[in-house]
Design a protein around this motif. Structure first.
Motif: not given
Length: 261
Positions: A103, A123, A181, A183, A185-186, A189
């Motif tokens: 991110h 993200d 993905v 923002e 949500e990395a 995942k």
């Protein structure tokens, strides 16, 4: 006052979560962080089945800590660069898959660290750059080989010569990251992916992590030979026999299309 560790480590089930923890410095890499990261990566090799590398604070990693960078003689720069190569090789050549959860800024040495991982999840806030060219220096953490292999040398030349910055969508199109993905949500995942790879048969993981990268540097005939050797090892292992039997007996799920599984 206690000084927080520059790298955090947490074992969640079979997955080691290794976090860069200098948020006030945008997780810039100094020698202390590099040493702590190496220790964490090697610890993960001994007790986990997968590893997630992430950054605390506003970004993944802003690269080399230039504030602590001092004038060095050429030999010192050479050995400093080789130290980075050795540490990142502990991830790249390790025996567990490493997933980078990205991110914000992922630039310079941060991009080199991300490239050392086997899978990369970005993200929407992530951006990538190699600012060394505009700062009068040259990459030293493996980008010439590993980032160039992911992006292609012409794209890397563009980033270094012009200072071009890639957003997350452009990075996915270029093949720099495998997953994009929304923002924030990395990590989720990466947790999903790490749970899957932690369940992989060890001999399959061995082939993917150790044989596949080397095959890329071989002649066609040598590469196909090594592929056959790995197939012989993996497909005759005990886990393969059990999993194939499950599939034949319809106890295992078939491959479904995207979004159908």
């Amino acid at each position: 006052m206690d000084v927080p560790n520059a790298v955090t480590y947490e074992l969640r089930d079979r997955v080691a979560w290794v976090g860069l923890n200098r948020p006030q410095k945008r997780n810039a890499i100094n020698d202390a962080l590099l040493s702590e990261f190496e220790a964490a990566a090697r610890r993960a090799q001994g007790e986990a089945r997968a590893m997630v590398v992430h950054g605390h604070g506003p970004c993944f990693c802003a690269g080399l800590d230039l504030a602590e960078h001092r004038a060095r003689e050429p030999a010192e720069v050479f050995h400093h660069s080789r130290r980075w190569h050795a540490v990142f090789a502990a991830v790249r050549r390790g025996h567990i898959p490493a997933i980078a959860a990205l991110h914000g800024a992922t630039v310079g040495g941060g991009l080199e660290l991300a490239a050392a991982c086997h899978l990369r999840v970005a993200d929407a806030s992530t951006f990538f750059a190699l600012p060394e060219g505009t700062r009068g220096i040259y990459v030293g953490g493996g980008a010439s080989v590993h980032v160039a292999r992911l992006l292609g040398a012409p794209r890397m030349m563009d980033m270094m010569l012009t200072g071009r910055v890639l957003d997350a969508a452009a990075a996915e199109r270029a093949g720099l990251v495998q997953y994009l993905v929304p923002e924030g949500e990395a990590p989720a995942k990466a947790a999903e992916l790490s749970a899957k790879v932690a369940d992989m048969a060890p001999l399959t993981v061995l082939g993917v992590l150790q044989a596949l990268p080397r095959i890329q540097d071989m002649s066609e005939d040598d590469g196909l030979f090594v592929e056959s050797v790995m197939a012989a090892l993996a497909q005759t292992g005990p886990e393969a026999a059990e999993r194939l039997a499950d599939f034949v007996a319809k106890r295992a799920a078939k491959v479904a299309g995207p979004g159908q599984g």
